[in-house]
Design a protein around this motif. Structure first.
Motif, short mmCIF file in Angstrom:
data_model
loop_
_atom_site.label_atom_id
_atom_site.label_comp_id
_atom_site.label_asym_id
_atom_site.label_seq_id
_atom_site.Cartn_x
_atom_site.Cartn_y
_atom_site.Cartn_z
N UNK A 134 0.84 -1.20 0.00
CA UNK A 134 0.00 0.00 0.00
C UNK A 134 0.87 1.25 0.00
N UNK A 135 1.87 1.28 0.88
CA UNK A 135 2.77 2.43 0.96
C UNK A 135 3.56 2.60 -0.34
N UNK A 136 3.98 1.47 -0.93
CA UNK A 136 4.75 1.53 -2.18
C UNK A 136 3.90 2.11 -3.32
N UNK A 137 2.66 1.64 -3.44
CA UNK A 137 1.78 2.14 -4.49
C UNK A 137 1.52 3.63 -4.30
N UNK A 138 1.33 4.03 -3.05
CA UNK A 138 1.13 5.46 -2.77
C UNK A 138 2.25 6.29 -3.37
N UNK A 139 3.50 5.86 -3.16
CA UNK A 139 4.63 6.66 -3.62
C UNK A 139 5.02 6.38 -5.07
N UNK A 140 4.52 5.31 -5.67
CA UNK A 140 4.61 5.18 -7.12
C UNK A 140 3.91 6.38 -7.77
N UNK A 141 2.69 6.62 -7.31
CA UNK A 141 1.89 7.70 -7.87
C UNK A 141 2.44 9.06 -7.48
N UNK A 142 2.69 9.25 -6.17
CA UNK A 142 3.16 10.55 -5.68
C UNK A 142 4.51 10.91 -6.29
N UNK A 143 5.40 9.91 -6.44
CA UNK A 143 6.73 10.17 -7.00
C UNK A 143 6.66 10.65 -8.44
N UNK A 144 5.80 10.03 -9.23
CA UNK A 144 5.64 10.45 -10.63
C UNK A 144 5.09 11.87 -10.70
N UNK A 145 4.10 12.17 -9.86
CA UNK A 145 3.52 13.53 -9.84
C UNK A 145 4.56 14.56 -9.40
N UNK A 146 5.36 14.24 -8.38
CA UNK A 146 6.36 15.17 -7.90
C UNK A 146 7.48 15.36 -8.91
#
Length: 311
Positions: free
Chosen positions: A36-48
Motif C-alpha cells: 500500500x505504501x509503495x503504491x502510494x509513492x509510485x503515484x506521488x513520486x511520478x507527480x512530484x
C-alpha cells in the motif's frame, strides 16, 4: 492575496497530513501495508517528478553527493518511515499514530545534537526530550486493558515510533550531505527510490502479495487521497510555507495534524479518542515546547506577523 493566506494554507496542510492517518487505516482493510505504501509513492513520486521538471532546471541528480542525498531520503524518510508506519497502523488508532509521529521534531533535535557537534542539549532540552518519550509511553499503554493485550497493544505503536525515529534520523543525515539539489527534485527521486525499496520489502514479506489487494472504491479513494492530496499537493504547500514561515512553523504542523487525525478517525472509522490519547499529546507537545523554547520565543512575533499579513 488574502490577508490570512498563510494561516489557511497551514490549516489545509495540517488537515491533509492529519487525515492521512485515517486514510491509511481505511486503505489497510483492502491492501497489504507495505505494498500500500509503495503504491502510494509510485503515484506521488511520478507527480512530484513532473512538478520538478516543470519548476526547476535540475530535475535529476547528477553528482555523487546528490545521489547520496536521494539515497538517504529514499531509504529513511520514505521507505523505512512508511513501511513501519503502515504496518504499525494496522493496530494503532489514527489519532495515536499521529501523536507518536509528532515526536519526529523532538527526535530530530536529539539526533542533531549527536551528529551535528555545534548543537548542544541544555537541561531543559533534555527534559523536553524525555517528556516526548513519556508521552509516547502513555500512548503505548492507552489501549492495554489487560496483561494479555499488552504485547499486541504496544508492538504496533513501537513500529509507529520506529517510523518517527527513521524520519528524524533521515532529516538530520541529509543535512550532513553537501549537495545543492532543489528540494522538489530531491523529494521526487526520494519518493520513487523509496517506493522501489518498499516494493522489494513487500515481495520479501510472506504475508503480502498483489493478489491480496481488494480493488474497491474505498481502496482506490485511499490511494488517490494519500498520493495526490497528502503527498503531492501537501508537499507543494509545505514548500510554500517553508519559504514564507520557516522551520519552527513547519514543526508546529505536526502538533495540529493529530487534531485532524482524531476528528477524521472518529467521523469516518468511529475510532474513539481516549483521555490517555489526549494526555499523551499534551505531554509530547510540552516536550517540544521545552526543547524549542528559545526558537519559539524568538520566532513567535515573526510567525504571528506572517500569518496575519499573508506575505
Amino acid at each position: 492575496m488574502s490577508r490570512y493566506r498563510n494561516l489557511l494554507l497551514f490549516i489545509i496542510l495540517a488537515a491533509f497530513w492529519g487525515s492521512a492517518f485515517m486514510a491509511i487505516r481505511a486503505g489497510l482493510e483492502f491492501i497489504p501495508p507495505v505494498l500500500f505504501a509503495a503504491i502510494r509513492y509510485d503515484v506521488a513520486g511520478v507527480l512530484m517528478l513532473a512538478y520538478a521538471i516543470y519548476v526547476t532546471d535540475r530535475w535529476r541528480p547528477r553528482t555523487s553527493g546528490e545521489w547520496k542525498l536521494v539515497l538517504v531520503g529514499g531509504a529513511l524518510m520514505i521507505a523505512a518511515y512508511h513501511a513501519f508506519l503502515f504496518v504499525g497502523e494496522q493496530d494503532t488508532p489514527s489519532a495515536a499514530a499521529a501523536v507518536i509521529v509528532s515526536l519526529s521534531p523532538i527526535l530530530t533535535t536529539g539526533f542533531a545534537r549527536v551528529f551535528l557537534p555545534s548543537e548542544r542539549l541544555t537541561p531543559a532540552g533534555i527534559a523536553g526530550l524525555l517528556l516526548g518519550f513519556v508521552g509516547v509511553a502513555v500512548l503505548s499503554f492507552a489501549n492495554a486493558g489487560s496483561s494479555e493485550s499488552l504485547t499486541t497493544s504496544i508492538v504496533p505503536q513501537i513500529l509507529v515510533f520506529l517510523a518517527a525515529f527513521s524520519f528524524a534520523l533521515g532529516s538530520v543525515l541529509t543535512q550532513r550531505i553537501e549537495a545543492e539539489l532543489p528540494i522538489e527534485t530531491m523529494e521526487a527521486w526520494s519518493m520513487l527510490l523509496g517506493a522501489l525499496m518498499m516494493h522489494g520489502i513487500s515481495i520479501a514479506r510472506p504475508s503480502e502479495s498483489v493478489s491480496a489487494i481488494e480493488v474497491t472504491p474505498e481502496a482506490i479513494a485511499a490511494v488517490a487521497y494519500l498520493s495526490i492530496f497528502a503527498s503531492a499537493v501537501g508537499f507543494l504547500i509545505y514548500f510554500d510555507l517553508l519559504d514564507r514561515l520557516g522551520a519552527v512553523e513547519i514543526n508546529l504542523v505536526s502538533y495540529v495534524a493529530p487534531v485532524f487525525a482524531a476528528i477524521t478517525g472518529w467521523f469516518f472509522l468511529q475510532e474513539p479518542v481516549t483521555p490517555l490519547t489526549v494526555a499523551g499529546f499534551c505531554i509530547v507537545f510540552t516536550g517540544f515546547c521545552l526543547l524549542k523554547r528559545r526558537a519559539i520565543s524568538r520566532e513567535l512575533p515573526r510567525i504571528t506577523g506572517a500569518f496575519s499579513s499573508g506575505r
